[in-house]
Design a protein around this motif. Structure first.
Motif, PDB file in Angstrom:
ATOM      1  N   ASP A  33     -12.864  40.386  28.068  1.00  0.00           N
ATOM      2  CA  ASP A  33     -11.502  40.178  28.559  1.00  0.00           C
ATOM      3  C   ASP A  33     -10.516  41.097  27.834  1.00  0.00           C
ATOM      4  OD1 ASP A  33     -12.461  38.228  30.297  1.00  0.00           O
ATOM      5  OD2 ASP A  33     -12.080  36.610  28.877  1.00  0.00           O
ATOM      6  N   TRP A  34     -10.687  41.256  26.520  1.00  0.00           N
ATOM      7  CA  TRP A  34      -9.839  42.161  25.740  1.00  0.00           C
ATOM      8  C   TRP A  34      -9.986  43.596  26.247  1.00  0.00           C
ATOM      9  CZ3 TRP A  34     -10.701  46.504  22.846  1.00  0.00           C
ATOM     10  CH2 TRP A  34      -9.648  46.933  22.020  1.00  0.00           C
TER      11      TRP A  34
ATOM     12  N   GLU B  37      -4.216  48.920  30.211  1.00  0.00           N
ATOM     13  CA  GLU B  37      -3.068  49.260  29.385  1.00  0.00           C
ATOM     14  C   GLU B  37      -2.015  48.165  29.409  1.00  0.00           C
ATOM     15  OE1 GLU B  37      -1.751  53.209  30.375  1.00  0.00           O
ATOM     16  OE2 GLU B  37      -3.701  54.076  29.903  1.00  0.00           O
ATOM     17  N   GLU B  38      -2.478  46.924  29.401  1.00  0.00           N
ATOM     18  CA  GLU B  38      -1.587  45.764  29.350  1.00  0.00           C
ATOM     19  C   GLU B  38      -1.223  45.476  27.903  1.00  0.00           C
ATOM     20  OE1 GLU B  38      -0.490  44.100  31.916  1.00  0.00           O
ATOM     21  OE2 GLU B  38      -1.798  44.789  33.511  1.00  0.00           O
ATOM     22  N   MET B  39      -0.065  44.881  27.703  1.00  0.00           N
ATOM     23  CA  MET B  39       0.264  44.369  26.377  1.00  0.00           C
ATOM     24  C   MET B  39      -0.456  43.044  26.228  1.00  0.00           C
ATOM     25  SD  MET B  39       4.329  45.182  26.266  1.00  0.00           S
ATOM     26  CE  MET B  39       4.505  44.380  24.687  1.00  0.00           C
TER      27      MET B  39
ATOM     28  N   VAL C  82      -1.961  38.166  28.175  1.00  0.00           N
ATOM     29  CA  VAL C  82      -1.370  39.474  28.429  1.00  0.00           C
ATOM     30  C   VAL C  82       0.059  39.235  28.903  1.00  0.00           C
ATOM     31  CG1 VAL C  82      -3.526  40.659  28.956  1.00  0.00           C
ATOM     32  CG2 VAL C  82      -2.225  39.616  30.815  1.00  0.00           C
ATOM     33  N   ALA C  83       0.872  40.278  28.815  1.00  0.00           N
ATOM     34  CA  ALA C  83       2.270  40.176  29.204  1.00  0.00           C
ATOM     35  C   ALA C  83       2.391  39.711  30.653  1.00  0.00           C
ATOM     36  CB  ALA C  83       2.957  41.523  29.020  1.00  0.00           C
TER      37      ALA C  83
ATOM     38  N   LYS D  73     -12.887  53.096  32.968  1.00  0.00           N
ATOM     39  CA  LYS D  73     -11.637  53.449  32.290  1.00  0.00           C
ATOM     40  C   LYS D  73     -11.841  53.890  30.843  1.00  0.00           C
ATOM     41  CE  LYS D  73      -8.814  52.315  35.644  1.00  0.00           C
ATOM     42  NZ  LYS D  73      -7.939  53.249  36.303  1.00  0.00           N
ATOM     43  N   LEU D  74     -12.789  53.248  30.128  1.00  0.00           N
ATOM     44  CA  LEU D  74     -12.934  53.475  28.688  1.00  0.00           C
ATOM     45  C   LEU D  74     -14.267  54.092  28.283  1.00  0.00           C
ATOM     46  CD1 LEU D  74     -11.392  50.107  27.414  1.00  0.00           C
ATOM     47  CD2 LEU D  74     -10.237  52.300  27.786  1.00  0.00           C
TER      48      LEU D  74
END
Length: 114
Positions: free
Chosen positions: A12-13, A20-22, A32-33, A102-103
């Motif tokens: 989840d992290w 690119e969520e806070m 998350v934000a 993405k990563l």
């Protein structure tokens, strides 16, 4: 950590990082934000489903024959990218696929989440 091995809060992290969520921890839960509920896209369809749709991730049930038994898993593929991941649930497979796209195949996870 290998993206293909991510589960639970670590997965989840990684999804939040890929988007690119806070994000942060409050009272032992992961948020998350803009979310009022804990962020668990690898188990919550209301959070993971929109990612699957937006990213055009195809998910299908597959069976992998092992030496003594059959392993029943889900496979996810991100359309047009060649990224494929598997998991024991469709959301786990899809979120691993999203993170990989993405990563990459390895993600640096904070020590407390491993």
């Amino acid at each position: 950590m290998k993206t293909s091995e991510l589960t639970g809060t670590a997965l989840d992290w990684a999804v939040a990082k890929a988007a690119e969520e806070m994000f942060g921890f409050y009272s032992g839960d992961f948020y998350v934000a803009g979310e009022d509920a804990p962020y668990h896209p690898s188990t919550n369809w209301a959070q993971g489903g929109p990612i699957i749709e937006r990213e055009r991730i195809a998910v299908e049930f597959v069976r992998r024959d092992e030496v003594d038994s059959a392993l029943l898993v889900w496979s996810a593929n991100k359309y047009g990218t060649g990224y494929d991941e598997e998991g024991f649930t469709p959301l786990i497979a899809a979120m691993r696929c999203y993170v990989a796209s993405k990563l990459g195949d390895e993600v640096e996870i904070p020590e407390g989440l491993k």
